[in-house]
Structures are given as structure tokens and as C-alpha cells.
Design a protein around this motif. Sequence first.
Motif, PDB file in Angstrom:
ATOM      1  N   LEU A 208     -40.489  57.061  -3.554  1.00  0.00           N
ATOM      2  CA  LEU A 208     -39.374  58.386  -3.027  1.00  0.00           C
ATOM      3  C   LEU A 208     -40.837  59.176  -4.798  1.00  0.00           C
ATOM      4  O   LEU A 208     -40.206  58.566  -5.526  1.00  0.00           O
ATOM      5  N   THR A 240     -35.314  65.308   0.374  1.00  0.00           N
ATOM      6  CA  THR A 240     -36.487  64.159   0.701  1.00  0.00           C
ATOM      7  C   THR A 240     -35.782  62.775   0.666  1.00  0.00           C
ATOM      8  O   THR A 240     -35.759  62.853   2.097  1.00  0.00           O
ATOM      9  N   LEU A 241     -34.997  62.691   0.107  1.00  0.00           N
ATOM     10  CA  LEU A 241     -34.156  61.147   0.307  1.00  0.00           C
ATOM     11  C   LEU A 241     -33.079  61.673   1.668  1.00  0.00           C
ATOM     12  O   LEU A 241     -32.832  60.805   1.876  1.00  0.00           O
TER      13      LEU A 241
END
Length: 248
Positions: A208, A240-241
Motif C-alpha cells: 500500500l 484504500t486499505l
Amino acid sequence: MTPRPQEAAIRALVTRPQHDAKPLVEALARRGIGAFICPMLRISVLTDTLIDLAGVQAILFTSANGVRAFAALMPDREIPVYAVGDRTGAVAAENSFSQVESAGGDVEKLAALVVQRCDTTGGVLLHPAGTMVAGNLSGRLEGAGFAVRRAVIYNAHQATGISHEICMALLNGDVNLVLFFSPRTAKTFVDLAISQGLELACERLDALCLSNAVASAADHIMWRRVLVAPEPTQISLLATLDNRLSTL
């Protein structure tokens, strides 16, 4: 309470310097993710640095490390501060700077904010930073007619190896993802992973990355998946995670 990495179903490798790792580990813990801390940079303040504040109209911080180093060296807290992002701005507020405004993004957004808020005839812009800087903040502002004074106040020493504990966690499949916040951090990790024979272990990880520049620095090794935050902030990277976790 932060869970031990081995007790969590999903485990992350945090590569940030120690000071910045703690809030990230806490944010991961709230998601049920355990964390191994593997700093790729060690910060040391250059205590002999003399900082000239004469004629300074504003201080520009491009990292939380710059804030902490300046706060350790200088008592001044009244000069207006413009911070590259919310985390840097929060650290400035924690260190008692009285006027703090965040650009909420990257160096380009910081430059745009400063151009909007400051006057080219109002005095010098001070940029306290490390021995190495990313982006061209000074060039952007000097091109807009500002006088910029850079003060080198800390050094970010690259890690020289990945610890035995982290190597074993990677080799045993105990890590699911790694988070990178800067091109230098990503490149340092990749170089060390290659030199220590961890390429195959990294193929099982999601990487990431805070930005496309960070992802480019990480692309000399194969990953299961590379995910890039739409905005260069920790909040965006964690979002996003979260999206990735929803697919697992």
C-alpha cells in the motif's frame, strides 16, 4: 489495546520512523490488524544547526519530522505555520504552534496554499527540513516571487538491514501487507529485501503506497498487489486499505 501481531488475523509491516509508527499502529489495531514495526529511517536532530528567523513571515513544514526537529531546537511558536498535510499539521499543534494551517496533501498543494495566503513582500518563507527533501517546494515558491530560506535540521538515516524477527515473519507468511509513505522508505525496503533474499516472501504481500511516486520506488520487486492512495494522506491510504479488506 494494540494486539500482538501474531494474535491478529491480518498482519501489516509498518515501515515508518518510530515517532510516526505509533499512531499508524493504533489505526491498524482499530481495524483488527496486527503490526510489525520495521522502520526504514532513523531520525536524528542536527543539534548544532543555527536557524535564522530574521524577517520570516511563515514556516513551511513538509514532514512531522521537521516539526519535531524544529521544536527541539527553537522555542518560537508564534510564527504562522503551513503544513504539507493533516498529520504534519497535527504534530505542529501538539508542539504548541499557535497558528497552523494544513494543505491537506502534497508539496504542490502546500505551495498553492502558501501562494494564496502569503505576500511576496511580507518576508522570508522558512522551510526547516532534512538533509534530503522530496519535491521542489523552494523552486515552486521562488518562481512565484517568494524568498525561501531552507534550514537543514535533521538527518534521516537509512536502515542497514531488516531484523531477524521481521525476516522470519516474512518467510513464514506471517505478514499480509506492507505500508509505504515515501519513495525513500520504499526503495530502502526493496533494496534490503532483495539483498536479504526476501523477494519470494514479498510476492505474498499487498504493498500500500501513499502516491504513485512511492509505488514507482517499490516496483523493483514483485508484490501480490500494489495499491495507491488517491490522495497522499494517511487517511486516504487507510481508506484504500479498508476497501482492500472488504474484498478479503
